[in-house]
Design an enzyme around this catalytic site. Structure first.
Site, mmCIF file in Angstrom:
data_model
loop_
_atom_site.group_PDB
_atom_site.id
_atom_site.type_symbol
_atom_site.label_atom_id
_atom_site.label_comp_id
_atom_site.label_asym_id
_atom_site.label_seq_id
_atom_site.Cartn_x
_atom_site.Cartn_y
_atom_site.Cartn_z
ATOM 1 N N HIS A 1 37.425 40.542 37.998
ATOM 2 C CA HIS A 1 38.834 40.621 37.645
ATOM 3 C C HIS A 1 39.059 42.019 37.098
ATOM 4 O O HIS A 1 38.106 42.723 36.743
ATOM 5 C CB HIS A 1 39.197 39.555 36.610
ATOM 6 C CG HIS A 1 39.043 38.161 37.136
ATOM 7 N ND1 HIS A 1 39.955 37.593 37.990
ATOM 8 C CD2 HIS A 1 38.068 37.234 36.944
ATOM 9 C CE1 HIS A 1 39.561 36.371 38.307
ATOM 10 N NE2 HIS A 1 38.414 36.129 37.684
ATOM 11 N N CYS B 1 41.738 43.220 40.575
ATOM 12 C CA CYS B 1 43.160 43.524 40.401
ATOM 13 C C CYS B 1 43.293 44.818 39.607
ATOM 14 O O CYS B 1 42.452 45.145 38.769
ATOM 15 C CB CYS B 1 43.860 42.388 39.662
ATOM 16 S SG CYS B 1 43.961 40.864 40.624
#
Length: 180
Positions: free
Chosen positions: A26, A69
């Site tokens: 992430h 991300c």
């Protein structure tokens, strides 16, 4: 992650042609998250591989491919009629590197989420397929252009994505297989 990268930065890469690191995690703008959910600056992960810290990588490509991300906005294909509001400048990546021969491939552009589905990361899938099919005939930048096009062609509710490449490579890079 930083400890692993620092340990690798102490290694002798004299017998190798390049260094390749792939991270799937992430993230947020300019960062990836470690297993304990700490945001680590991407530039901090690159530093241990710089020539001053790892002399055996001097003049050799140092490649980083990251699926994470880089924000919370969703990319999408737009048409002219979609531009009914002012376009705001995207935040830029923090300073990338001052080092030559570094390549950073990101699954998304700054400010946006990285697509992922039940089959995993389309970016990593397209990257591995393109490397498999296009090496050794095409150089890395041609391969990454193909990956970016494939990301843009994703049909997920009409959305198209764009991956991001940052490079200080000084030469074309081809992946040749050693037949030994």
């Amino acid at each position: 992650m930083i400890t692993v990268m620092r340990d690798h930065g102490k290694m002798d890469f004299s017998q190798y042609d390049c260094f390749i690191c792939c991270i799937m995690s992430h993230g947020a703008l300019g960062k990836v998250f470690s297993s304990d959910n700490v945001g680590i600056d991407i530039c901090e992960l690159i530093k241990p591989m710089e020539t001053q810290r790892c002399p055996s990588l001097a003049g050799k490509p140092k490649l980083f491919f990251i699926h994470a991300c880089q924000g919370d906005r969703t990319q999408g294909k737009t048409t002219r009629s979609d531009f009914t509001h002012d376009v705001k400048a995207l935040p830029s990546m923090p300073s990338f590197t001052h080092e030559a021969d570094v390549f950073l491939g990101l699954s998304t552009v700054p400010g946006f989420v990285a697509p992922r589905n039940n089959d995993g990361s389309p970016y990593i899938r397209f990257l591995t397929e393109a490397l498999d099919k296009m090496s050794p005939v095409h150089d890395l930048l041609k391969i990454m252009t193909t990956v970016c096009k494939q990301m843009n062609d994703i049909k997920d509710g009409g959305l198209g994505y764009v991956s991001c490449n940052l490079s200080t490579l000084r030469k074309r890079l081809y992946f040749l297989c050693d037949s030994d």
